[in-house]
Design an enzyme around this catalytic site. Sequence first.
Site, PDB file in Angstrom:
ATOM      1  N   GLU A 235       0.876  -1.169   0.000  1.00 10.68           N
ATOM      2  CA  GLU A 235       0.000   0.000   0.000  1.00 10.68           C
ATOM      3  C   GLU A 235       0.909   1.213   0.000  1.00 10.68           C
ATOM      4  O   GLU A 235       1.754   1.344   0.882  1.00 10.68           O
ATOM      5  CB  GLU A 235      -0.863  -0.037   1.260  1.00 10.68           C
ATOM      6  CG  GLU A 235      -1.976   0.962   1.222  1.00 10.68           C
ATOM      7  CD  GLU A 235      -2.336   1.406   2.623  1.00 10.68           C
ATOM      8  OE1 GLU A 235      -2.537   0.568   3.499  1.00 10.68           O
ATOM      9  OE2 GLU A 235      -2.376   2.628   2.820  1.00 10.68           O
TER      10      GLU A 235
ATOM     11  N   CYS B  14      -2.969   7.592   5.014  1.00 15.91           N
ATOM     12  CA  CYS B  14      -2.983   7.249   3.596  1.00 15.91           C
ATOM     13  C   CYS B  14      -4.296   7.687   2.968  1.00 15.91           C
ATOM     14  O   CYS B  14      -4.392   7.811   1.751  1.00 15.91           O
ATOM     15  CB  CYS B  14      -2.770   5.759   3.429  1.00 15.91           C
ATOM     16  SG  CYS B  14      -3.573   4.802   4.684  1.00 15.91           S
TER      17      CYS B  14
END
Length: 526
Positions: free
Chosen positions: A263, A300
């Site tokens: 990720e 994020c």
Amino acid sequence: MLDGSSLIGGQSVRGEDLFQAVDPSTGQLIAPEFAGVGAAEVARACALADEAFHSYRETDPETRARFLETIADNIEALGDTLIERVMAESGLPRARLEGERGRTCGQLRLFASVVRSGDWLGVRVDTALPERKPLPRPDIRLRKIAIGPVAVFGASNFPLAFSVAGGDTGSALAAGCPVVVKGHPAHPGTGELVGRAIRDAVKACGLHEGVFSLLQGTTTALGGGLVADPRIKAVGFTGSRGGGLALVKIAAERAEPIPVYAEMSSVNPVVLFPAALAARAEALAEGFVGSLTMGAGQFCTNPGILLALEGPDLDSFVEVATRTLTPLAPSTMLTPGIHSAYEKGVDAFAQHHGVETLARGAESSGPHCARGALFATTAAEFVADPALSHEVFGSSSILVRCKDMAEVAKVLEGLEGQLTATLQMDEADVELARPLLPILEQRAGRVLANGWPTGVEVSHAMVHGGPYPATSDGRTTSVGTLAIERFLRPVSYQNLPDALLPQALKAANPLGVQRLIDGKTELGTR
Ligand code: NAP
């Protein structure tokens, strides 16, 4: 007491890569000195994981579930010792970290419930059709098995929930995979405390010591060597695009390439629709600034791009957002490196000829403190320069002013893959939003309405993933119970005698798991 070690199976091991954690709020080094390890310890941890794999993957659901619950219990038992260490190493406040500890233990317990349910086995049975013409059909039974030892790279921005005992570790252990963690050098003390909690759980549950190891260190050779080790069969990573791609390359160039679930970066577009702006510009602006600046923007899912139609309602939004952001005190960032990357990114926006600086947070005084930043540009400028759509990790966002919905669609179509896409909309916006959905679902792992992308529920239907560069493999998620699928592999057993079939596939279904029999769901008894 911390001793600055790595944990290789049951042993505490010190190497030669000396380093210390830094308290980002003071810039001071924190004791003890860590002695990071090297190639020999990588090999030892992977050998132990490989040895542990065969017994661990076949542990019965109850044993494995109890193991995950014991890890959660042990983490909670660390009490304030853990919270104070994470605060010192991350600069994050107590309340946030207590919440993150709850989330970490909650997701371990959720995975325990998944293991007990047996649904993850994905059992399918196609019964034999001996009379079928022109050819008989054999008996075919499918279950999913663990993929093998998994390497996990903890994230700096969630020192608990995405680190040593975070979602990657929890989902891999739930799948039946031993785990070797490369600890993040920003929070090695946190890593050691949590690592010991896992090691103690391994012992208490009578498992092979190789089920878990934690490698501490600061060299890229350590992480690279771990991914290259032939006994590692998959990788979970959260961090920078550069770091993730480096590991993807190493994994792809191995004699046996393996999947890397990385990720990496996402700017999480938010579309402010006209009716919503007309009805509640002020509330939207306040909500936006809250989401932007929470945790110094080190999420994020931070809302890095806003899109809206030009006009007086957008002007009201800008006015309130500016007024809300300007007095906000700066926040300490996680590491000196993340802070300097943020400053560099914000400076580049501020100096861009096509970008206007709308607001900066209050001046910073302490070390590694970041001021929030809100910029604006036009759709034409934004589309012309891809650099404007790149992540600036921290509380920085850019408003893209659009002339009409066609421009909104064009900007969205040009974006890279995202973890999230958000619609701030009212009833009257539904028909404007409808044509954007096919674009957004192609770009993002999660599409949400009338919320903010920060705050990711750990649940069964959550997707925290998305097309590249949000992740290296958009078919999956790193948060929620579906994350277990990354570390499983289906195997079919054709015409095997019942005596040789694994428990989940035997005719009598002794595990009582749910199964798909000849295409029809047969409910389990678990
Ligand atoms: P990072 O630099 O990518 O590091 C993450 C982990 O990967 C660390 O353990 C690091 O180990 C290792 N690593 C990185 N590059 C490697 C390589 N080439 N070979 C082997 N191992 C490697 O991420 P970070 O330190 O957490 O933060 C830096 C930047 O990442 C931020 O400024 C931000 O842009 C981004 N970030 C994104 C997210 C997200 O959720 N998308 C989260 C956090 C950070 P070593 O440090 O020991 O090399």
